[in-house]
Scaffold this active site. Structure first.
Site, PDB file in Angstrom:
ATOM      1  N   GLU A 146      31.394  37.012  -1.764  1.00  0.00           N
ATOM      2  CA  GLU A 146      31.677  36.081  -2.849  1.00  0.00           C
ATOM      3  C   GLU A 146      32.465  36.789  -3.949  1.00  0.00           C
ATOM      4  O   GLU A 146      33.374  36.214  -4.552  1.00  0.00           O
ATOM      5  CB  GLU A 146      30.374  35.522  -3.417  1.00  0.00           C
ATOM      6  CG  GLU A 146      30.617  34.512  -4.531  1.00  0.00           C
ATOM      7  CD  GLU A 146      29.342  34.109  -5.250  1.00  0.00           C
ATOM      8  OE1 GLU A 146      28.260  34.591  -4.892  1.00  0.00           O
ATOM      9  OE2 GLU A 146      29.452  33.322  -6.208  1.00  0.00           O
ATOM     10  N   GLU A 283      31.201  26.067  -8.110  1.00  0.00           N
ATOM     11  CA  GLU A 283      30.816  26.605  -6.800  1.00  0.00           C
ATOM     12  C   GLU A 283      31.791  25.952  -5.830  1.00  0.00           C
ATOM     13  O   GLU A 283      31.672  24.778  -5.496  1.00  0.00           O
ATOM     14  CB  GLU A 283      29.376  26.209  -6.446  1.00  0.00           C
ATOM     15  CG  GLU A 283      28.325  26.759  -7.394  1.00  0.00           C
ATOM     16  CD  GLU A 283      28.007  28.245  -7.147  1.00  0.00           C
ATOM     17  OE1 GLU A 283      28.624  28.853  -6.249  1.00  0.00           O
ATOM     18  OE2 GLU A 283      27.153  28.776  -7.860  1.00  0.00           O
TER      19      GLU A 283
HETATM   20 ZN   LIG Z   1      27.951  33.303  -7.547  1.00  0.00          ZN
END
Ligand SMILES: [Zn+2]
Length: 319
Positions: A146, A283
């Site tokens: 990520e 997100e």
């Molecule tokens: Zn994160």
């Protein structure tokens, strides 16, 4: 964010069970409205108006704070003085629709956080309670992290915003050993007097849970946190980003958070609680879902993601 265990806790499920009743009637309308908005261009002249949809009952949608490992994407920040910024102020003033506007991009996590467990586990004050300084973030099954994803999207986003004349600052650009801590990430946006701050993340939920969502600050007034001045503008920023993100990427709103609106409201994220300027998290997808992961790994898709976020910010700043 991304916490490897971001899946909703039973407590949260119960909480949201009530929500479903409240929003069951709203969702189809919201989605229909959103689609209409998208069909109208979502980015044309009309897009000055946020989709009137996407109403998210703020209170019920608030995620309970002690949410297991679901750590807030702690964001921290390190102001990275951009060489080009100083150069441009000396030579020519930036021009473009976003000239004079300040945007802080907060790439979630830090690629080296995993080497600094002690430091990132230090507790920091987020107003409502104390929380870890920062977290490592999640990754795909194949190991694409990520932290790498957020930096890549953030680089693309900066290029798009600067092209329109915005002054862009990062909270971190893999230029420090770890962090910054979430409180510092908020402080960077505050010190910059940013017109908008976006924290870029990808989630770490379960396989089968997919889609994107934007996280908005809940109303919090506790300790050092007082989000009253930023709740409304942050919601507007988030709604615009959500609409543009759908338009640019084709990614549907999350099927596991936000009841189909693509919006969530949280009071457990230091990066939002401590912000004094409009700020949201996005997100972009779920790294632990194979379908979403394939998109997140694609450079072409990441460019579309950056475009969607940039369009949302541009829409907000030019409203
Ligand atoms: Zn994160």
């Amino acid at each position: 964010m991304s916490y490897d265990s971001e899946s909703p806790t039973p407590a949260r499920r119960r909480l949201r069970g009530n929500l479903v009743i409240v929003t069951a009637a709203l969702v189809p309308t919201a989605l229909a409205g959103w689609l209409v908005w998208q069909a109208m261009g979502g980015s044309g002249g009309q897009d000055d108006k946020p989709p009137k949809v996407l109403p998210l009952p703020s209170a019920p949608a608030v995620r309970p704070s002690g949410n297991g490992n679901a750590q807030p994407p702690t964001v921290t920040v390190t102001a990275t003085p951009k060489p080009s910024a100083s150069a441009s102020t000396q030579s020519a003033r930036p021009s473009g629709p976003l000239a004079g506007r300040v945007v802080v991009i907060d790439p979630g996590h830090n690629p080296s956080n995993f080497k600094h467990a002690t430091e990132i586990n230090r507790q920091v004050d987020i107003g409502t309670n104390k929380k870890e300084c920062d977290t490592t973030g999640t990754d795909t099954e194949g190991g694409y992290t990520e932290a790498a994803f957020t930096l890549d999207v953030s680089h693309r986003l900066r290029a798009l915003l600067e092209k329109q004349g915005a002054t862009v600052t990062y909270t971190q650009d893999n230029d420090r050993p770890f962090g910054p801590c979430v409180d510092e990430r908020a402080a960077i946006g505050n010190r910059a007097k940013a017109d908008a701050v976006v924290s870029v993340h990808a989630d770490g939920a379960a396989e089968g849970q997919h889609g994107f969502h934007v996280i908005l600050p809940a109303l919090v007034n506790a300790g050092k946190a007082n989000t009253a001045p930023i709740v409304a503008p942050s919601r507007e920023l988030g709604v615009r980003i959500a609409g543009k993100f759908v338009h640019a990427t084709g990614m549907p709103p999350s099927n596991y958070v936000g009841d189909g609106t693509g919006l969530d409201v949280r009071k457990d994220l230091g990066g939002l609680n401590l912000s004094t300027v409009p700020k949201v998290f996005i997100e972009c997808g779920n790294m632990r879902d194979s379908g979403d992961a394939a998109l997140l790994r694609s450079a072409d898709w990441r460019q579309k993601a950056a475009q969607g976020i940039a369009d949302g910010i541009g829409s907000f700043l030019q409203k």
